[in-house]
Design an enzyme around this catalytic site. Sequence first.
Site, short mmCIF file in Angstrom:
data_model
loop_
_atom_site.label_atom_id
_atom_site.label_comp_id
_atom_site.label_asym_id
_atom_site.label_seq_id
_atom_site.Cartn_x
_atom_site.Cartn_y
_atom_site.Cartn_z
N ASP A 87 0.85 -1.20 0.00
CA ASP A 87 0.00 0.00 0.00
C ASP A 87 0.88 1.25 0.00
OD1 ASP A 87 0.83 -0.51 2.72
OD2 ASP A 87 -0.71 0.87 3.44
N GLU A 152 0.00 -0.91 5.88
CA GLU A 152 1.09 -0.32 6.68
C GLU A 152 0.88 1.17 6.88
OE1 GLU A 152 4.76 1.32 8.14
OE2 GLU A 152 3.79 1.87 6.27
N GLU A 153 0.48 1.84 5.82
CA GLU A 153 0.36 3.30 5.92
C GLU A 153 -0.87 3.74 6.71
OE1 GLU A 153 2.83 4.93 5.29
OE2 GLU A 153 3.90 4.24 3.52
#
Length: 454
Positions: A87, A152-153
């Site tokens: 991502d 993750e973001e």
Amino acid sequence: MNLIEYIESRRDEHLNELKEFLRIPSVSTKSEHKPDIERAAHWVAEKLRAAGLENVEITPTKMHPLVYGESLHAPGKPTVLFYGHYDVQPAEPLDLWTSPAFEPTVRDGKLFGRGTADDKGQVHIHIKALEALKNQTGKLPLNVKVMIEGEEEVGSVSLWDFVQRNRERLKADALVVSDTSMLAKGVPSITYGLRGLNYYQVEVAGPAQDLHSGVFGGAAPNPITILAEMIAKLHDRNFRVAIPGFYDDVTPLSRQERKALNSLPWKEKEFRKTVGAPALDGEKGFTIVERLWTRPTLELNGIWGGYLGEGAKTVIPAKAYAKFSTRLVPNQDPAKIAKLVERHIRQLLPKSVTCNFQVLSTGKPWVAPYTHPIFQTAIHALESGFGKKAVFIREGGSIPFVTQMHDTFKVPCVLLGFGLPDENAHAPDEHIALENYFGGIKAVALFYQQLAAQ
Ligand code: BES
Ligand code: MN
Ligand code: MN
């Protein structure tokens, strides 16, 4: 053809394939990109299969799917778990990109596009290194487990749940991550420390509704003024965080480590240039490297309220808001820090307003010794892949998952970073130096090969 010659011969092919990956706008924070997230997960799964991984699965989660694959045909050889994320951050503001964020373009030896450095480019380095090894020898020479997430973001919400449910399956001798940076161009680096991250949002509410600032100004509390005053008190004149107890649990740097970090080939002049401000700022009594990597901070990330449109509007707003975060270092405890922050903010605010304080996420800092022999293997591989001396560094960014893995599995975590600090991660014109992308594939292939050979 040896391994390195094989990788060299595939340069164009590798770059074109990475561009394909980068064209998928897999922005995790926006629901309109859900189909792109799905596409990116499938793309990763397909490339893992091509690299010789088996049992490749796309696991749905409450948010974005997780891609997992493994190759376990090297009995007696080490097992590594590689982690990365497919991502990316949103590309906005779009008009500040020289070439469109999702149309990867090469300029001056750099590949531009959202995700080039963080983290698609770095994930691709590993996939291509594994594929090269498989194509050279017919099978992967060590045991590999690969886990690539899509959240993750946005804080890796589903990841930990997956890890808990697959504890046995994910067992490995080492965790390998490439989601960090090199110290500087031509200085391959292994990161052994990251800061933790707590993220907060505060809403300050005063009047029951917006008020005419002429009719009420002077007697009614103004939430923006009050919020701004409160924020101004969060640091002292030496730029220390003024929250009581904030530094209590910070482990002081050893003399030895301080010396090692301050003698790295790090150039203040380049850092100043990257920052681009008239002067630097920060906590008195510490070098810049110490401030960035070893000291906790409090940063304002956004502040808003009142009238933000065109022209003037005389108004006292009912509410004002701020988003801010603290970067944490060993041995600060995220939950304890969140409590201290909230208590202090409530104390600073006058009785004329109320406050809604939210902790949006927490994450522990990480620092670990690099005494395990795998770090020497990694250093040698980096040095052969780049033809340059490699160093051990700490960094200021956060990957809370690394701490969780280290705490849970007690395995060495090898963070091989191929980004550069001035490559605009999270910002317009994000890019990766082609030299580091191609060098990274060689170094990682050598790393896995040398691990298998031991
Ligand atoms: N790859 C970065 C973390 C990073 C950046 C580590 C630079 C070391 C050097 C990661 O994708 C990231 O952006 N992390 C966020 C925190 C996360 C919980 C959203 C960060 O550090 O702000
Ligand atoms: Mn990242
Ligand atoms: Mn990031």
